[in-house]
Design a protein around this motif. Structure first.
Motif, PDB file in Angstrom:
ATOM      1  N   ASN A 185       0.854  -1.194   0.003  1.00 16.16           N
ATOM      2  CA  ASN A 185       0.142   0.033  -0.016  1.00 16.16           C
ATOM      3  C   ASN A 185       0.794   1.362   0.042  1.00 16.16           C
ATOM      4  O   ASN A 185       0.505   2.321  -0.874  1.00 16.16           O
ATOM      5  N   ASP A 186       1.771   1.213   0.895  1.00 13.26           N
ATOM      6  CA  ASP A 186       2.834   2.205   0.931  1.00 13.26           C
ATOM      7  C   ASP A 186       3.748   2.631  -0.488  1.00 13.26           C
ATOM      8  O   ASP A 186       3.785   3.631  -0.992  1.00 13.26           O
TER       9      ASP A 186
ATOM     10  N   TRP B 229      -7.761   2.691  -9.749  1.00 12.90           N
ATOM     11  CA  TRP B 229      -7.252   3.296  -8.394  1.00 12.90           C
ATOM     12  C   TRP B 229      -8.364   2.950  -7.189  1.00 12.90           C
ATOM     13  O   TRP B 229      -7.761   2.923  -6.042  1.00 12.90           O
TER      14      TRP B 229
ATOM     15  N   ILE C   2      -6.784   3.623  -3.375  1.00 15.45           N
ATOM     16  CA  ILE C   2      -6.225   5.127  -3.404  1.00 15.45           C
ATOM     17  C   ILE C   2      -7.141   6.082  -3.393  1.00 15.45           C
ATOM     18  O   ILE C   2      -8.179   5.973  -3.962  1.00 15.45           O
TER      19      ILE C   2
ATOM     20  N   TYR D 173       1.928   6.631  -6.781  1.00 12.87           N
ATOM     21  CA  TYR D 173       1.142   7.768  -7.344  1.00 12.87           C
ATOM     22  C   TYR D 173       1.369   8.907  -6.923  1.00 12.87           C
ATOM     23  O   TYR D 173       1.405   9.933  -7.925  1.00 12.87           O
TER      24      TYR D 173
ATOM     25  N   GLU E 156      -5.875  13.023  -3.334  1.00  8.75           N
ATOM     26  CA  GLU E 156      -4.728  13.165  -3.020  1.00  8.75           C
ATOM     27  C   GLU E 156      -3.621  13.534  -4.190  1.00  8.75           C
ATOM     28  O   GLU E 156      -2.463  13.719  -4.164  1.00  8.75           O
TER      29      GLU E 156
ATOM     30  N   HIS F  34       1.193   4.002  -3.171  1.00  8.99           N
ATOM     31  CA  HIS F  34       1.028   5.488  -2.657  1.00  8.99           C
ATOM     32  C   HIS F  34       1.990   6.216  -3.225  1.00  8.99           C
ATOM     33  O   HIS F  34       1.828   7.194  -3.702  1.00  8.99           O
ATOM     34  N   ARG F  35       3.246   5.929  -2.889  1.00 13.81           N
ATOM     35  CA  ARG F  35       4.424   6.620  -3.426  1.00 13.81           C
ATOM     36  C   ARG F  35       4.456   6.449  -4.851  1.00 13.81           C
ATOM     37  O   ARG F  35       4.855   7.763  -5.375  1.00 13.81           O
TER      38      ARG F  35
END
Ligand code: GSH
Length: 246
Positions: A136-137, A175, A180, A143, A184, A140-141
């Motif tokens: 997940n991290d 997404w 996500i 994106y 953001e 996120h990074r």
């Protein structure tokens, strides 16, 4: 004519988008990965990594016999060169495009895939919380990488629409299911919205939509069959004789 060995997944759709956008003639050859078509001998000659998509060009530019290419990013670069479209022009543009295609291949695709893998396990194989946090991290990074890239430019590479955008689109469009929050990543959202309006992209995304299965609706037995086919792959033995060690 291009043979496209295909199943309607994000990696497959990269190529249907490009083929539609480029106006290249192609035929779809179903490669039903849920039934093990990727392990068939004839397919392994084309794609030794037992993954689709892959292409066979029956009219390569060197005038020789059919030429096969596996790995979606390599297929995209091949088709861009063949058609003279969407690969960037000149040294600098081409390498900008290639870098972003490689970024997709090495980062967005695999990390999104692993996140999905662990999310689907839902603790069936013990506590998945570390794996989920890790991917997940990472997602996120990634994106964030796209968002920073797109904040002052319309497309990922060069200053026009290229195979870099086509490679990332089918992975980004999911997404919501990837957990996500698009609020953001507003520059990614703008890019997605713009691309979504393209008729050829829409056509490419729809190829094989009659083939895809809704995995939330299939039986427990079918889930077990799919899981053992797709999740627990180990090395295929190489032939014992006739090789360089004889
Ligand atoms: N890096 C490869 C990945 C291809 C890939 O993972 N394909 C999946 C479907 S999206 C597949 O064929 N899976 C079959 C399997 O896991 O046995 C590419 O981009 O072509």
């Amino acid at each position: 004519m291009i043979d496209l060995h295909y199943w309607p997944t994000p990696n497959g759709k990269k190529l249907t988008i490009q083929l539609e956008e480029s106006g290249i003639d192609y035929v779809v050859i179903d490669c039903e990965i849920g039934r093990g078509a990727q392990f068939e001998e004839a397919f392994l000659h084309i794609s030794p990594n037992n993954r689709m998509p892959a292409i066979v060009d029956h009219d390569p530019s060197d005038g020789g016999g059919p030429l096969s290419v596996f790995e979606s990013g390599a297929c995209m670069m091949y088709l861009a060169e063949k058609s003279g479209q969407f690969g960037g022009s000149g040294l600098r543009e081409q390498w900008e495009v290639n870098q972003w295609v490689m970024w997709q291949m090495a980062n967005q695709g695999p990390k999104t895939g692993e996140r999905g893998h662990f999310a689907r396990l839902k603790d069936r194989e013990g506590d998945q919380s570390y794996a989920l946090r890790r991917f997940n991290d990472e997602l996120h990074r990634l994106y964030g990488v796209m968002n920073n890239r797109l904040y002052d430019r319309r497309y990922l590479a060069a200053d026009h629409y290229t195979i870099a955008d086509m490679a990332c689109y089918p992975w980004t469009v999911g997404w919501e299911a990837q957990g996500i929050d698009m609020n953001e990543f507003k520059y990614v959202r703008r890019w997605l919205n713009e691309l979504s309006e393209r008729p050829a992209l829409q056509k490419g995304m729809a190829v094989g939509s009659d083939l895809s299965q809704d995995y939330s609706k299939i039986s427990k037995k079918d889930i077990e069959r799919l899981t053992s086919l797709l999740y627990n792959q180990r090395a295929r033995p190489a032939p014992e004789t006739g090789g360089l060690l004889d």
